[in-house]
Every structure is written in C-alpha cells, then in structure tokens.
Motif scaffolding. Structure first.
Motif, PDB file in Angstrom:
ATOM      1  N   GLU A  64       0.838  -1.214   0.000  1.00  0.00           N
ATOM      2  CA  GLU A  64       0.000   0.000   0.000  1.00  0.00           C
ATOM      3  C   GLU A  64       0.866   1.255   0.000  1.00  0.00           C
ATOM      4  OE1 GLU A  64      -4.293  -0.728   2.163  1.00  0.00           O
ATOM      5  OE2 GLU A  64      -2.654   0.009   3.372  1.00  0.00           O
ATOM      6  N   THR A  65       1.913   1.239   0.813  1.00  0.00           N
ATOM      7  CA  THR A  65       2.794   2.417   0.881  1.00  0.00           C
ATOM      8  C   THR A  65       3.403   2.687  -0.496  1.00  0.00           C
ATOM      9  OG1 THR A  65       3.265   1.893   3.182  1.00  0.00           O
ATOM     10  CG2 THR A  65       4.784   3.416   2.117  1.00  0.00           C
ATOM     11  N   ALA A  66       3.840   1.609  -1.183  1.00  0.00           N
ATOM     12  CA  ALA A  66       4.410   1.777  -2.528  1.00  0.00           C
ATOM     13  C   ALA A  66       3.358   2.335  -3.485  1.00  0.00           C
ATOM     14  CB  ALA A  66       4.953   0.439  -3.028  1.00  0.00           C
ATOM     15  N   LYS A  67       2.132   1.833  -3.405  1.00  0.00           N
ATOM     16  CA  LYS A  67       1.068   2.303  -4.317  1.00  0.00           C
ATOM     17  C   LYS A  67       0.745   3.780  -4.057  1.00  0.00           C
ATOM     18  CE  LYS A  67      -1.991   1.923  -7.510  1.00  0.00           C
ATOM     19  NZ  LYS A  67      -1.591   1.654  -8.906  1.00  0.00           N
ATOM     20  N   ILE A  68       0.722   4.152  -2.775  1.00  0.00           N
ATOM     21  CA  ILE A  68       0.409   5.548  -2.433  1.00  0.00           C
ATOM     22  C   ILE A  68       1.504   6.473  -2.985  1.00  0.00           C
ATOM     23  CG2 ILE A  68       0.190   7.156  -0.471  1.00  0.00           C
ATOM     24  CD1 ILE A  68      -1.027   4.674   1.081  1.00  0.00           C
ATOM     25  N   LEU A  69       2.752   5.996  -2.916  1.00  0.00           N
ATOM     26  CA  LEU A  69       3.863   6.826  -3.413  1.00  0.00           C
ATOM     27  C   LEU A  69       3.934   6.819  -4.938  1.00  0.00           C
ATOM     28  CD1 LEU A  69       6.617   5.824  -0.845  1.00  0.00           C
ATOM     29  CD2 LEU A  69       5.734   8.137  -1.213  1.00  0.00           C
ATOM     30  N   CYS A  70       3.477   5.748  -5.565  1.00  0.00           N
ATOM     31  CA  CYS A  70       3.595   5.603  -7.034  1.00  0.00           C
ATOM     32  C   CYS A  70       2.232   5.216  -7.604  1.00  0.00           C
ATOM     33  CB  CYS A  70       4.581   4.505  -7.391  1.00  0.00           C
ATOM     34  SG  CYS A  70       6.065   4.447  -6.427  1.00  0.00           S
ATOM     35  N   PRO A  71       1.258   6.127  -7.605  1.00  0.00           N
ATOM     36  CA  PRO A  71      -0.100   5.742  -8.011  1.00  0.00           C
ATOM     37  C   PRO A  71      -0.201   5.271  -9.456  1.00  0.00           C
ATOM     38  CG  PRO A  71       0.072   8.134  -7.615  1.00  0.00           C
ATOM     39  CD  PRO A  71       1.362   7.538  -7.182  1.00  0.00           C
ATOM     40  N   ASP A  72       0.761   5.664 -10.297  1.00  0.00           N
ATOM     41  CA  ASP A  72       0.674   5.259 -11.706  1.00  0.00           C
ATOM     42  C   ASP A  72       1.353   3.925 -11.996  1.00  0.00           C
ATOM     43  OD1 ASP A  72      -0.648   7.611 -12.107  1.00  0.00           O
ATOM     44  OD2 ASP A  72       1.206   8.726 -12.547  1.00  0.00           O
ATOM     45  N   LYS A  73       1.995   3.362 -10.993  1.00  0.00           N
ATOM     46  CA  LYS A  73       2.676   2.078 -11.222  1.00  0.00           C
ATOM     47  C   LYS A  73       1.783   0.925 -10.771  1.00  0.00           C
ATOM     48  CE  LYS A  73       7.304   3.968 -10.470  1.00  0.00           C
ATOM     49  NZ  LYS A  73       7.607   4.258 -11.864  1.00  0.00           N
ATOM     50  N   VAL A 111       4.772   2.993  10.276  1.00  0.00           N
ATOM     51  CA  VAL A 111       4.438   2.595   8.901  1.00  0.00           C
ATOM     52  C   VAL A 111       3.604   1.309   8.865  1.00  0.00           C
ATOM     53  CG1 VAL A 111       6.569   1.279   8.500  1.00  0.00           C
ATOM     54  CG2 VAL A 111       5.484   2.500   6.578  1.00  0.00           C
ATOM     55  N   ASN A 112       3.679   0.494   9.931  1.00  0.00           N
ATOM     56  CA  ASN A 112       2.883  -0.742   9.985  1.00  0.00           C
ATOM     57  C   ASN A 112       1.426  -0.417  10.292  1.00  0.00           C
ATOM     58  OD1 ASN A 112       5.673  -1.422  10.407  1.00  0.00           O
ATOM     59  ND2 ASN A 112       5.058  -3.451  11.060  1.00  0.00           N
ATOM     60  N   THR A 113       0.770   0.266   9.362  1.00  0.00           N
ATOM     61  CA  THR A 113      -0.626   0.668   9.516  1.00  0.00           C
ATOM     62  C   THR A 113      -1.283   0.597   8.141  1.00  0.00           C
ATOM     63  OG1 THR A 113       0.225   2.924   9.295  1.00  0.00           O
ATOM     64  CG2 THR A 113      -0.500   2.278  11.482  1.00  0.00           C
ATOM     65  N   THR A 114      -2.608   0.552   8.150  1.00  0.00           N
ATOM     66  CA  THR A 114      -3.330   0.571   6.866  1.00  0.00           C
ATOM     67  C   THR A 114      -3.261   1.981   6.264  1.00  0.00           C
ATOM     68  OG1 THR A 114      -5.356   1.189   7.991  1.00  0.00           O
ATOM     69  CG2 THR A 114      -4.983  -1.180   7.634  1.00  0.00           C
ATOM     70  N   ALA A 115      -3.581   2.057   4.976  1.00  0.00           N
ATOM     71  CA  ALA A 115      -3.626   3.364   4.298  1.00  0.00           C
ATOM     72  C   ALA A 115      -4.633   4.279   4.994  1.00  0.00           C
ATOM     73  CB  ALA A 115      -3.995   3.163   2.835  1.00  0.00           C
ATOM     74  N   ALA A 116      -5.755   3.700   5.468  1.00  0.00           N
ATOM     75  CA  ALA A 116      -6.798   4.510   6.111  1.00  0.00           C
ATOM     76  C   ALA A 116      -6.273   5.144   7.406  1.00  0.00           C
ATOM     77  CB  ALA A 116      -8.017   3.647   6.398  1.00  0.00           C
ATOM     78  N   VAL A 117      -5.416   4.442   8.140  1.00  0.00           N
ATOM     79  CA  VAL A 117      -4.821   5.021   9.356  1.00  0.00           C
ATOM     80  C   VAL A 117      -3.799   6.092   8.964  1.00  0.00           C
ATOM     81  CG1 VAL A 117      -3.292   4.509  11.321  1.00  0.00           C
ATOM     82  CG2 VAL A 117      -5.293   3.082  10.892  1.00  0.00           C
ATOM     83  N   LYS A 118      -3.039   5.834   7.913  1.00  0.00           N
ATOM     84  CA  LYS A 118      -2.065   6.854   7.480  1.00  0.00           C
ATOM     85  C   LYS A 118      -2.783   8.130   7.066  1.00  0.00           C
ATOM     86  CE  LYS A 118       1.701   3.755   6.112  1.00  0.00           C
ATOM     87  NZ  LYS A 118       1.161   2.391   6.177  1.00  0.00           N
ATOM     88  N   ALA A 119      -3.987   7.975   6.514  1.00  0.00           N
ATOM     89  CA  ALA A 119      -4.751   9.155   6.083  1.00  0.00           C
ATOM     90  C   ALA A 119      -5.175  10.023   7.285  1.00  0.00           C
ATOM     91  CB  ALA A 119      -5.973   8.719   5.273  1.00  0.00           C
ATOM     92  N   LEU A 120      -5.124   9.461   8.499  1.00  0.00           N
ATOM     93  CA  LEU A 120      -5.492  10.221   9.712  1.00  0.00           C
ATOM     94  C   LEU A 120      -4.264  10.813  10.404  1.00  0.00           C
ATOM     95  CD1 LEU A 120      -7.800   7.434  11.239  1.00  0.00           C
ATOM     96  CD2 LEU A 120      -8.603   9.587  10.214  1.00  0.00           C
ATOM     97  N   THR A 121      -3.112  10.619   9.778  1.00  0.00           N
ATOM     98  CA  THR A 121      -1.818  10.843  10.434  1.00  0.00           C
ATOM     99  C   THR A 121      -1.136  12.119   9.950  1.00  0.00           C
ATOM    100  OG1 THR A 121      -1.533   8.462  10.743  1.00  0.00           O
ATOM    101  CG2 THR A 121       0.482   9.744  10.540  1.00  0.00           C
ATOM    102  N   VAL A 297      -0.648  10.104   1.350  1.00  0.00           N
ATOM    103  CA  VAL A 297       0.660  10.391   0.762  1.00  0.00           C
ATOM    104  C   VAL A 297       1.361  11.549   1.504  1.00  0.00           C
ATOM    105  CG1 VAL A 297      -0.037  12.090  -1.029  1.00  0.00           C
ATOM    106  CG2 VAL A 297       1.848  10.493  -1.480  1.00  0.00           C
ATOM    107  N   ILE A 298       0.578  12.424   2.103  1.00  0.00           N
ATOM    108  CA  ILE A 298       1.181  13.614   2.754  1.00  0.00           C
ATOM    109  C   ILE A 298       2.097  13.191   3.926  1.00  0.00           C
ATOM    110  CG2 ILE A 298       0.660  15.797   3.978  1.00  0.00           C
ATOM    111  CD1 ILE A 298      -1.995  15.815   2.218  1.00  0.00           C
ATOM    112  N   PRO A 299       1.581  12.401   4.912  1.00  0.00           N
ATOM    113  CA  PRO A 299       2.494  12.016   6.011  1.00  0.00           C
ATOM    114  C   PRO A 299       3.617  11.071   5.597  1.00  0.00           C
ATOM    115  CG  PRO A 299       0.373  10.911   6.250  1.00  0.00           C
ATOM    116  CD  PRO A 299       0.193  11.939   5.164  1.00  0.00           C
ATOM    117  N   ILE A 300       3.400  10.308   4.513  1.00  0.00           N
ATOM    118  CA  ILE A 300       4.495   9.406   4.069  1.00  0.00           C
ATOM    119  C   ILE A 300       5.604  10.256   3.449  1.00  0.00           C
ATOM    120  CG2 ILE A 300       5.165   7.479   2.594  1.00  0.00           C
ATOM    121  CD1 ILE A 300       2.271   6.493   2.668  1.00  0.00           C
TER     122      ILE A 300
END
Ligand code: 13P
Ligand code: SF4
Length: 312
Positions: A64-73, A111-121, A297-300
């Motif tokens: 998920e972290t890779a996808k968030i950083l590289c949405p076109d890949k 980083v060991n969190t879901t994308a939805a938790v990162k979105a709150l971070t 993507v902002i907190p990552i």
C-alpha cells in the motif's frame, strides 16, 4: 529452482519490473530481490524507481505504501493475504475516535498501519527514523503515537517525552521472553543481545542494542563481537550470515519454545512460486482508494523528506 529463478529474471526484464524484498522474507525471495531492506528502505526505493511494475515482497501495508507513493505504477504482491497483526491492532475507525477525543494532538503513526490510518496521520515513521522524527517536534508538542505500544514506550523513554500511546502490538515480537533469552545467554555468555523495538519493554531493557532490522544488521557488521542473539523475525539472520560469515547469529526463541525461532506467518506466506505467478499474471495487485491515497501520501512524503534531511 534454477529454472524458476531464470524465468522470474526474464519476466522482470520483459515487464520492466522491480522486485523489492523485506529482510523477513524467506532466503530465496531475498536472493532474487533487486533490493532487500527494512520498511524505510523499501519505501525509499519505491519512491525513486523508474520501473513500471513493483513486486513488493513483504506484507500488505508495504504494498500500500508503494502504491500511495507511485499511483501510476502497478504494485504486485505474491500473496494478498500477507497482512500484519500490528496493523490489524489499529482499526481506522477506532483510531479516528481516539484522535477526536484528544484535540490539538499531532498524530505520528508507525508505517505498519493501513492506508486509512495513514490518512489520519500527520507524519509516518518507521523504526529506523522514529526517534529522530519525534525529536524534530518541540519538547512540549502533544503527540499521539500509534499503533505499537512497545515502540512508542521505548521512544518515550529515550526522548524523555510523554506521547499518548495506542495499545497495539505485533504478535511475533510480543512473544520474545526475557526468561528464554536468558537461557540462551547462559549457553552463549559472550553473545550480545540485539532487539527490535517492537519487543516488550523487559526484553528491550535486557538488550545490548535496540534498533530497526537495518540498524541491527549494520551494528552486527561493524561490531568486533562474534556472537549475537537476535530478538526479531528470524528472516534477518539470512542477510546477517551472508554479510558476516565468520560471526554466529542465534535466533532468540519465542516464549513457547526454548530453541525455536520466531517467524512472521504473514511474511512467510510469500513463496518464490507465488512471486513467479504474480509477475506472470500481474496479479494480485494492490490498489488504494484514491481519496485515502491523496491524504495518506502527505504524512508518508513528510517522513521521506525528514529522513532525507537527516541523511537517513
Ligand atoms: P523494520 O521497519 O525494521 O523493517 O520492521 C518492519 C516490521 O514489520 C517489523 O516487524
Ligand atoms: Fe507485522 Fe509483526 Fe509480521 Fe512485522 S513481524 S509484518 S509487525 S506481524
């Protein structure tokens, strides 16, 4: 096995794919990966690659972290069921409630969190940079740290902070016990104890060195000691033994075994056969809801920027 390795390498070239492997992967996967690293390094490589496809050999949140950083890949994983008990210990709806009851707090998530938790971070951390990122905030900053209580308490103790800690943990690291580590130490009195900060506080107090997988590896390489007891997932022993063939690495046993080693059942779901299938079929693929991804993507990126500034 050799046939499988050569077809994977052929497919990789044809499809302009990059294989990233975490230190907890089995040794065949580590050996065929273009890069092997800890979760910070995997995110850093994903952020800068020019490949069209990334095969993330690790667990779901790493994909998920890779996808968030590289949405076109296209982000592929060998086994879509490879989750994480620590990420599961922090459901996004419950974490959102916790944040709501503590207005004015900065939210730092592992980083060991879901994308939805990162979105709150506000800012993501890994065990490689958590201390430095927490210290980049003023001493009196009110901070919520989630989800790993052991890492959070450890960071509180070494930074003299009082962050509010979410009550989550990793099933694998929680199983290391002082008692069993001491039994190994009796047989290897000169061995140093190296522990990952996801272990319980009592184990961390006993450890000679506490650090992320990459930090423990680096320490073992540069140390002039010859024996080490390793309190983290046993996959890291492969790289340690390769980098330091003349040193002895003993896996710390979990609390239900005196001599066994600790494996993450999620990480070990990935096999070289599944890696071949996923590259051939371009499936399973990781996708993240675009609305969540835009927030996450902002907190990552903030973590990657701070890490780059600090030279991590
Ligand atoms: P690292 O950040 O040290 O790679 O750890 C990831 C992990 O899943 C630990 O259990
Ligand atoms: Fe998650 Fe623990 Fe496995 Fe790491 S070792 S991936 S924290 S379950």
């Amino acid at each position: 096995m050799n046939d499988l390795i050569s077809v994977i390498n052929k497919l990789k070239k044809e499809k302009n794919a990059l294989i990233l492997g975490h230190y907890y992967q089995n040794s065949e996967i580590q050996d065929i990966s273009d890069f092997v690293g800890d979760s910070l390094a995997l995110a850093q490589w994903a952020a800068k690659t020019e490949a069209d496809i990334i095969v993330m050999c690790g667990v779901h949140f790493m994909g998920e972290t890779a996808k968030i950083l590289c949405p076109d890949k296209k982000i592929l994983v060998p086994d879509i069921e490879a989750g994480c008990s620590l990420a599961d210990s922090c459901p996004a709806d419950k974490f959102a409630e916790f944040i709501k009851t503590h207005p004015g707090y900065t939210v730092i998530s592992y980083v060991n969190t879901t994308a939805a938790v990162k979105a709150l971070t506000d800012v993501v951390v890994t065990s490689s940079n958590a201390k430095q990122i927490v210290e980049s905030f003023p001493k009196d900053e009110k901070i919520i740290f989630g989800p790993d209580k052991n890492l959070g308490n450890y960071i509180n103790s070494i930074t003299n902070r009082n962050m509010l800690i979410w009550d989550g943990a990793c099933d694998v690291h929680e199983k290391f016990s002082v008692e069993n580590i001491l039994k190994v130490k009796v047989e290897h009195p000169d061995a140093l104890i190296l522990a990952h900060p996801e272990c319980k506080g009592a184990v961390l107090k006993l450890a000679d060195v506490v650090g992320s997988t990459a930090a423990l590896l680096k320490y073992a390489i540069k140390s002039d000691k010859r024996e080490f007891i390793i309190a983290t997932e046993s996959g890291i022993l492969h790289e340690m033994r390769m980098k330091c063939p003349n040193k002895t690495f003993i896996p710390a046993p979990p609390n239900d075994s005196t001599y066994g080693c600790s494996e993450c059942s999620f990480m070990k779901l990935n096999t070289i056969e599944k890696l071949y299938d996923c590259l051939k079929n371009e499936s399973p693929e990781i996708n993240v809801d675009p609305y969540i991804a835009r927030k996450a993507v902002i907190p990552i990126k903030r973590m990657l920027d701070i890490s780059a500034q600090l030279g991590l």
